[in-house]
Write a protein that holds these residues in place. Structure first.
Motif, PDB file in Angstrom:
ATOM      1  N   ASN A 102       0.802  -1.229   0.000  1.00 25.42           N
ATOM      2  CA  ASN A 102       0.000   0.000   0.000  1.00 25.42           C
ATOM      3  C   ASN A 102       0.832   1.274   0.000  1.00 25.42           C
ATOM      4  O   ASN A 102       0.374   2.321   0.450  1.00 25.42           O
ATOM      5  CB  ASN A 102      -0.981   0.011   1.168  1.00 25.42           C
ATOM      6  N   CYS A 120      -5.888   1.533 -11.871  1.00 24.73           N
ATOM      7  CA  CYS A 120      -6.142   0.495 -10.870  1.00 24.73           C
ATOM      8  C   CYS A 120      -7.220   0.971  -9.901  1.00 24.73           C
ATOM      9  O   CYS A 120      -7.145   2.069  -9.353  1.00 24.73           O
ATOM     10  CB  CYS A 120      -4.852   0.186 -10.106  1.00 24.73           C
ATOM     11  N   TRP A 122      -7.999  -0.434  -6.984  1.00 30.37           N
ATOM     12  CA  TRP A 122      -7.778  -1.019  -5.655  1.00 30.37           C
ATOM     13  C   TRP A 122      -7.960   0.060  -4.581  1.00 30.37           C
ATOM     14  O   TRP A 122      -7.255   1.065  -4.565  1.00 30.37           O
ATOM     15  CB  TRP A 122      -6.381  -1.605  -5.577  1.00 30.37           C
ATOM     16  N   CYS A 135      -5.565   3.111  -5.774  1.00 27.88           N
ATOM     17  CA  CYS A 135      -4.180   2.952  -6.217  1.00 27.88           C
ATOM     18  C   CYS A 135      -3.870   3.845  -7.409  1.00 27.88           C
ATOM     19  O   CYS A 135      -2.906   4.585  -7.399  1.00 27.88           O
ATOM     20  CB  CYS A 135      -3.898   1.483  -6.558  1.00 27.88           C
ATOM     21  N   TYR A 145      -7.381  -3.979 -11.924  1.00 28.62           N
ATOM     22  CA  TYR A 145      -6.269  -3.727 -11.013  1.00 28.62           C
ATOM     23  C   TYR A 145      -4.930  -3.745 -11.737  1.00 28.62           C
ATOM     24  O   TYR A 145      -4.787  -4.331 -12.811  1.00 28.62           O
ATOM     25  CB  TYR A 145      -6.239  -4.783  -9.890  1.00 28.62           C
ATOM     26  N   HIS A 149      -1.845  -5.581  -7.449  1.00 24.94           N
ATOM     27  CA  HIS A 149      -3.133  -5.827  -6.812  1.00 24.94           C
ATOM     28  C   HIS A 149      -3.881  -6.985  -7.473  1.00 24.94           C
ATOM     29  O   HIS A 149      -4.703  -7.637  -6.832  1.00 24.94           O
ATOM     30  CB  HIS A 149      -3.964  -4.544  -6.793  1.00 24.94           C
ATOM     31  N   ALA A 153      -5.746  -9.998  -5.593  1.00 27.69           N
ATOM     32  CA  ALA A 153      -7.174 -10.223  -5.814  1.00 27.69           C
ATOM     33  C   ALA A 153      -7.462 -11.577  -6.435  1.00 27.69           C
ATOM     34  O   ALA A 153      -8.448 -12.221  -6.083  1.00 27.69           O
ATOM     35  CB  ALA A 153      -7.741  -9.122  -6.700  1.00 27.69           C
TER      36      ALA A 153
END
Length: 169
Positions: A102, A120, A122, A135, A145, A149, A153
């Motif tokens: 993150n 993305c 996310w 993101c 994504y 990510h 996922a």
């Protein structure tokens, strides 16, 4: 139930129609009072095999062109011995230089209104807080994504269902 006997003239007509390349359904309709399966059975018992191609099946059909599909190729390791409990496959992708744990650059972070198909989606943080963002990295083709990510996922079902390994101390 009506029992139909194959007379000599019906058998001759069957042979002519079969040699002409008609299908069993077409022959059954032409002969009348006989089913497709009865025609197939009689052809088999008579040993009729060689037949002319019908005009529709003589020329090869043109193949439909399919749109190019982008597939993610996964290399599979060579396994020896009993592999009943081995992983179905291992995903080895190049590391994503943009987002780890993150940590997303400020310039890449997007709000809900700034998202599009190429970014993305996310979510990062608590949606109720002012620091919440998405993101915003470059999304993979046809996925919402980025590469990092997507690995989080989309995990193989076998990995999600397998309990974590027990550690012995």
């Amino acid at each position: 139930m009506t029992v139909l006997t194959w007379s000599d003239d019906r058998v001759e007509q069957l042979k002519k129609l079969w040699e002409a390349g008609l299908s069993a359904s077409q022959i059954a309709a032409e002969l009348g009072n006989v089913t497709r399966n009865a025609v197939i059975g009689k052809v088999h018992r008579l040993g009729l095999s060689g037949r002319a191609k019908s005009p529709s099946s003589a020329a090869p059909r043109p193949r439909k062109t399919r749109p190019a599909q982008h597939m993610m190729r996964v290399s599979r390791p060579v396994s020896r011995g009993n592999v009943a409990l081995a992983h179905a496959f291992e995903v080895e992708m190049e590391p994503d230089p943009v987002a780890y744990d993150n940590v997303v650059p400020m310039s890449q972070r997007l709000s809900l209104l700034e998202l599009n198909d190429a970014t993305c989606h996310w979510p990062i943080g608590d949606p109720a807080s002012a620091e919440f963002f998405f993101c915003g990295g470059k999304a993979l083709t046809s996925l919402p994504y980025c590469a990092h990510h997507s690995r989080i996922a989309y995990q193989p079902a076998s990995d999600r269902r397998r309990p974590p390994p027990k550690t012995t101390r």
